[in-house]
Design an enzyme around this catalytic site. Structure first.
Site, PDB file in Angstrom:
ATOM      1  N   HIS A  62       0.814  -1.260  -0.255  1.00  0.00           N
ATOM      2  CA  HIS A  62       0.161  -0.351   0.202  1.00  0.00           C
ATOM      3  C   HIS A  62       1.203   1.426  -0.086  1.00  0.00           C
ATOM      4  CE1 HIS A  62      -2.558  -2.378   2.567  1.00  0.00           C
ATOM      5  NE2 HIS A  62      -3.559  -2.211   1.889  1.00  0.00           N
ATOM      6  N   ASP A 107       2.614   1.971   3.434  1.00  0.00           N
ATOM      7  CA  ASP A 107       3.749   0.431   3.709  1.00  0.00           C
ATOM      8  C   ASP A 107       4.642   0.868   3.552  1.00  0.00           C
ATOM      9  OD1 ASP A 107       1.007  -1.148   4.456  1.00  0.00           O
ATOM     10  OD2 ASP A 107       1.422  -1.915   2.353  1.00  0.00           O
ATOM     11  N   GLU A 160     -11.195  -6.630  -3.724  1.00  0.00           N
ATOM     12  CA  GLU A 160     -10.397  -8.187  -2.833  1.00  0.00           C
ATOM     13  C   GLU A 160     -12.044  -7.780  -2.317  1.00  0.00           C
ATOM     14  OE1 GLU A 160      -6.655  -7.552  -1.355  1.00  0.00           O
ATOM     15  OE2 GLU A 160      -7.330  -9.377   0.637  1.00  0.00           O
ATOM     16  N   GLU A 169      -8.922 -13.647  -0.809  1.00  0.00           N
ATOM     17  CA  GLU A 169      -8.869 -14.126  -0.248  1.00  0.00           C
ATOM     18  C   GLU A 169      -8.980 -15.269   1.222  1.00  0.00           C
ATOM     19  OE1 GLU A 169      -6.668 -10.846   2.165  1.00  0.00           O
ATOM     20  OE2 GLU A 169      -6.941 -11.824   3.940  1.00  0.00           O
ATOM     21  N   ASP A 175      -5.408 -14.502   9.564  1.00  0.00           N
ATOM     22  CA  ASP A 175      -4.355 -13.935   8.750  1.00  0.00           C
ATOM     23  C   ASP A 175      -3.400 -14.621   9.161  1.00  0.00           C
ATOM     24  OD1 ASP A 175      -5.922 -12.179   6.891  1.00  0.00           O
ATOM     25  OD2 ASP A 175      -5.161 -10.376   8.043  1.00  0.00           O
TER      26      ASP A 175
END
Ligand code: XLS
Ligand code: NI
Ligand code: NI
Length: 453
Positions: free
Chosen positions: A104, A107, A235, A271, A312
């Site tokens: 991103h 980030d 997503e 995901e 995650d």
């Protein structure tokens, strides 16, 4: 700066094979091993994500960061810290031997006091990333903009009640789409983390849907304007952080695209843990997206069946992943998509080397799943049984129904005379499940013997 941030690993992680007891060697992942006519590396197109792996200190809602990450030290000047983070990340990518990374905007570069300052920070860091990419050969799988962390996005980005927030988000996506284009990214991801609602009492569903469609249309238009050839990906996720997210799952996204004339403009980045949050298996989400013609890429991770949130975790179940990879192979394999590790360590995994253990395990799991799925494709038995199950539709009755050559009245007449009198047939589920297990177990014995074809 050429600090060694990961001193426990010197050089590239080697392939050790299933018999190796070196925890810092791959057991199955072998980038140049040929599977169904192409190297494993090109089948899997593995990426490391910059957010969980390099920009997250190990904090959770109850506690502060736990990890040993010198590049996240808040006492450092933000740009110096960002440079160190990029160094650490590329040292890691290179030692792990992955072909791709994802990030991103926020980030890699600190948010400034103004939009202009944030953009300058980002572009400064993009120069650095470009140099690291050239030096290491690591490529960009996809870029994305963080439209969910800053307080301005608390009520959404595109679906915000304030059009100024829409405009701000648009400016951020424009910049990041151009950055992704410049860095040769394969695709661009839109995850609408806060495009949803907390309460219906203050939400105008009709307006928010229209705003989101308008936003996606503008992005698709800008993509063409700048000549970016990569794929735009949405997503899906059903909730978290919002109570309800509009891009609930693959089928919902497809319906939205069709309703707003955006078919063909977007595909999905699926995901695994988002599928389970939506009440689906990951296998379902992949098969559904393939069936709708919108499958694009994967954020690979796993959830915890006892927790209701996006934990995650790194994937470790070959059984589950084999089925998803099988659907991808049936559909012809990945094109510009990949398997991005949108996965994070547990908060107690405080050592920097834990990041290697996590990725090595995830990559071996993916590699094993690929081999099992390839065996299923090669054996062809599952497909043969599937086709056999529908064989009647190739006959006269099936054809005439589908060709719209019939009427309820005609069908009823043939049933009434007893000409049509169906009898139940086995769906053979247990047999099919055994075939899947056999493929997985065959991989076991093949790797045990060091067979590399
Ligand atoms: C969060 C999402 C996010 C996207 C990128 O749940 O998975 O990490 O992949 O914004
Ligand atoms: Ni994700
Ligand atoms: Ni997620």
């Amino acid at each position: 700066m050429s600090q060694d941030f990961f001193p426990d690993v010197q050089g590239r992680i080697p392939f050790g094979g299933i018999g190796s007891d070196d925890p810092l060697a791959f057991k199955v992942y072998q980038p140049d091993r040929f599977v169904l006519g192409k190297p494993m590396e090109d089948h899997l197109r593995i990426a490391v994500c910059c957010w969980h792996s390099f920009n997250w200190p190990g904090s959770d809602v109850f506690g502060m960061g736990t990890f040993d990450r010198p590049w996240l030290d808040p006492r450092l000047d933000p740009l110096i810290a960002a440079r160190a983070k990029a160094e650490a990340a590329f040292e890691f990518f290179d030692k792990l031997g992955v072909p791709f990374f994802c990030f991103h905007d926020r980030d890699v570069a600190p948010e400034g006091r103004t939009f202009a300052e944030s953009t300058t920070n980002l572009l400064t860091m993009v120069d650095e990333l470009e140099a690291h990419m050239q030096r290491t050969g690591v490529r960009l799988l996809w870029g994305t903009a963080n439209l969910f962390s800053h307080p301005r996005y608390a009520a959404g980005a595109a679906t915000n009640p304030d059009p100024e927030v829409f405009a701000y988000a648009a400016a951020q996506v424009k910049t990041m789409l151009e950055v992704t284009h410049r860095l040769g990214g394969s695709s661009y991801v839109m995850w609408g983390g806060r495009e949803g609602y907390e309460t219906l009492l203050n939400t105008d569903l009709v307006r928010e849907e229209r705003q989101l469609a308008r936003f996606l249309g503008l992005v698709a238009e800008h993509k063409r304007r700048i000549g970016f050839k990569g794929t735009l990906l949405i997503e899906p996720k059903p909730q978290e952080p919002t109570k309800h997210q509009y891009d609930y799952d693959a089928a919902t996204v497809y319906g939205f695209l069709a309703r707003h004339d955006l078919e063909g403009e977007y595909r999905v980045n699926l995901e695994a843990n988002h599928a389970t949050l939506a009440g689906h298996s990951f296998h379902h989400e992949v098969a559904q997206a393939v069936a709708l013609g919108i499958f694009g890429s994967v954020d690979v991770n796993r959830g915890d069946y006892q927790n209701g949130w996006d934990t995650d975790q790194f994937p470790n179940s070959v059984d589950e992943l084999s089925l998803a990879v099988y659907e991808i192979l049936r559909a012809g394999g990945l094109t510009d998509g990949g398997f991005n590790f949108d996965a994070k360590l547990r908060r107690q995994s405080v050592d920097r080397t834990d990041l290697f253990h996590a990725h090595i395990g995830g990559m071996d799991t993916l590699a094993r799943a690929l081999l099992a799925a390839a065996t299923m494709v090669e054996q062809g038995e599952i497909e043969r049984l599937r086709e056999q199950r529908y064989a009647g539709w190739a006959g006269d009755l099936g054809k005439s129904i589908l060709a719209k050559d019939t009427l309820l009245e005609l069908l009823a007449g043939r049933v009434a005379t007893g000409e049509i009198d169906p009898s139940p047939r086995s769906g053979r589920q247990e047999l099919l499940e055994n075939l899947v297990n056999r493929a997985i177990w065959e991989v076991d014995s093949a790797t045990d013997h060091g067979d590399t074809d």
